[in-house]
Design an enzyme around this catalytic site. Structure first.
Site, PDB file in Angstrom:
ATOM      1  N   THR A 267       3.645   1.408  -6.260  1.00 57.40           N
ATOM      2  CA  THR A 267       3.682   1.548  -7.664  1.00 57.40           C
ATOM      3  C   THR A 267       4.541   0.540  -8.074  1.00 57.40           C
ATOM      4  O   THR A 267       5.728   0.219  -7.849  1.00 57.40           O
ATOM      5  CB  THR A 267       4.485   3.138  -8.029  1.00 57.40           C
ATOM      6  OG1 THR A 267       5.804   3.246  -7.065  1.00 57.40           O
ATOM      7  CG2 THR A 267       3.422   4.075  -7.717  1.00 57.40           C
TER       8      THR A 267
ATOM      9  N   LYS B 173       4.954   3.228   2.849  1.00 58.57           N
ATOM     10  CA  LYS B 173       4.505   3.882   1.710  1.00 58.57           C
ATOM     11  C   LYS B 173       2.993   4.439   1.905  1.00 58.57           C
ATOM     12  O   LYS B 173       2.079   4.036   1.260  1.00 58.57           O
ATOM     13  CB  LYS B 173       4.573   3.278   0.289  1.00 58.57           C
ATOM     14  CG  LYS B 173       4.660   4.378  -0.877  1.00 58.57           C
ATOM     15  CD  LYS B 173       5.377   3.524  -1.992  1.00 58.57           C
ATOM     16  CE  LYS B 173       5.632   4.627  -3.147  1.00 58.57           C
ATOM     17  NZ  LYS B 173       6.255   4.090  -4.431  1.00 58.57           N
TER      18      LYS B 173
ATOM     19  N   GLU C 213      17.233   9.768   1.405  1.00 64.22           N
ATOM     20  CA  GLU C 213      16.574   9.137  -0.095  1.00 64.22           C
ATOM     21  C   GLU C 213      16.678  10.404  -1.163  1.00 64.22           C
ATOM     22  O   GLU C 213      17.083  11.421  -0.575  1.00 64.22           O
ATOM     23  CB  GLU C 213      15.098   8.598   0.255  1.00 64.22           C
ATOM     24  CG  GLU C 213      14.360   9.671   0.705  1.00 64.22           C
ATOM     25  CD  GLU C 213      12.783   9.098   1.199  1.00 64.22           C
ATOM     26  OE1 GLU C 213      12.841   7.813   1.242  1.00 64.22           O
ATOM     27  OE2 GLU C 213      12.099   9.714   1.476  1.00 64.22           O
TER      28      GLU C 213
END
Length: 277
Positions: free
Chosen positions: A30, A146, A179
């Site tokens: 992204t 990812k 995270e």
């Protein structure tokens, strides 16, 4: 409807037999577009492309960013400044069951999305996190990537947050802090910066790597290491990073309060990641 571009696929639709649909066999990025000197650009484009390339190599997907993809990416960037562009790759169609094909045409998808409006408020005021009851599994072969298998994050985000919190603090199944559900995390303690080591779980975001390099370049010590909830509770300051909102202060986690780091706004300026209304 968000603009979508798909390669190799008739009418811009993904084949229902695509391995990304069947198995989550792929990766994504992204990226944020921004205006600079009358032209729009993708922030940290080289770093995004490099990370996608490295992720593909780790999964055994043969891919490189060809001219057609880069031209389409540039066209969307010029049309949609101050937006999010998502690049999604799958191994394509083929193989028998889980067994990947010897060779396949990689499916490439580009889509455009607005940047959430509340990210500007988050930059200005900071956010609060709550400890997630859903833990991440530990798998070193996938840690940092990812990839398209994001069911853990789907489960995490399916839990209702209280009105006092904006996101989750996420741990792995051994109790290590990893995270937030959408960003990488840093803590500041005694003028040193620490971030969870992404060796067994979690995503190593592009903004995380950019932030580490920038901290070191400004003579601020930073270390990737194992962190526990106790480390979080005794931190002086906490902030999170991702490619869309840049850098955001965390002002509370559960019942613990934190002051905003005086360097946050400085690094947002240095890295050109300030959002504007």
């Amino acid at each position: 409807m968000a603009p979508v571009w798909v390669n190799y696929v008739e009418n811009g639709l993904i084949n229902p037999l695509d391995r990304g649909v069947a198995y989550g066999d792929g990766v994504f990025a992204t990226m944020r577009t921004a205006s600079a000197d009358m032209l729009a650009e993708v922030l940290f484009l080289d770093e995004h492309i490099a990370r996608v390339q490295q992720s593909c190599e780790r999964l055994g997907i043969e891919w490189h960013a060809n001219d057609q993809l880069l031209q389409q990416l540039n066209q969307l960037t010029q049309q949609y400044p101050q937006h999010c562009i998502k690049l999604l790759l799958t191994r394509g169609v083929g193989g028998r069951g889980y067994q990947a094909p010897f060779s396949a045409n990689v499916t490439e998808v580009l889509s455009v999305h607005p940047i959430p409006e509340h990210y500007l408020d988050w930059q200005q005021t900071g956010i609060s996190l709550a400890s997630s009851p859903i833990f991440l599994g530990r798998q070193p072969l996938l840690a940092g990537i990812k990839h398209l298998n994001r069911l853990e994050q789907v489960l995490i985000k399916s839990q209702p947050l209280s009105s006092h919190h904006q996101d989750w603090l996420v741990f792995d199944c051994d109790g290590n802090v990893i995270e937030s559900s959408i960003a990488n995390l840093f803590i500041v303690k005694n003028d040193q910066v620490f971030t969870p080591a992404i060796t067994h779980a979690g995503v190593s975001g592009v903004m995380r790597e950019v932030m580490i390099d920038s901290l070191l370049g400004h003579d601020i010590a930073v270390m990737a290491t194992q962190l526990t909830l106790g480390d979080i509770q005794t931190a002086d300051h906490i902030f999170i990073t991702n490619s869309l909102f840049g850098i955001i202060d965390v002002v509370a986690i559960d019942d613990f309060q934190f002051s905003r780091w005086t360097q946050t706004s400085r690094f947002r300026h240095v890295l050109s990641v300030n959002l504007s209304s």
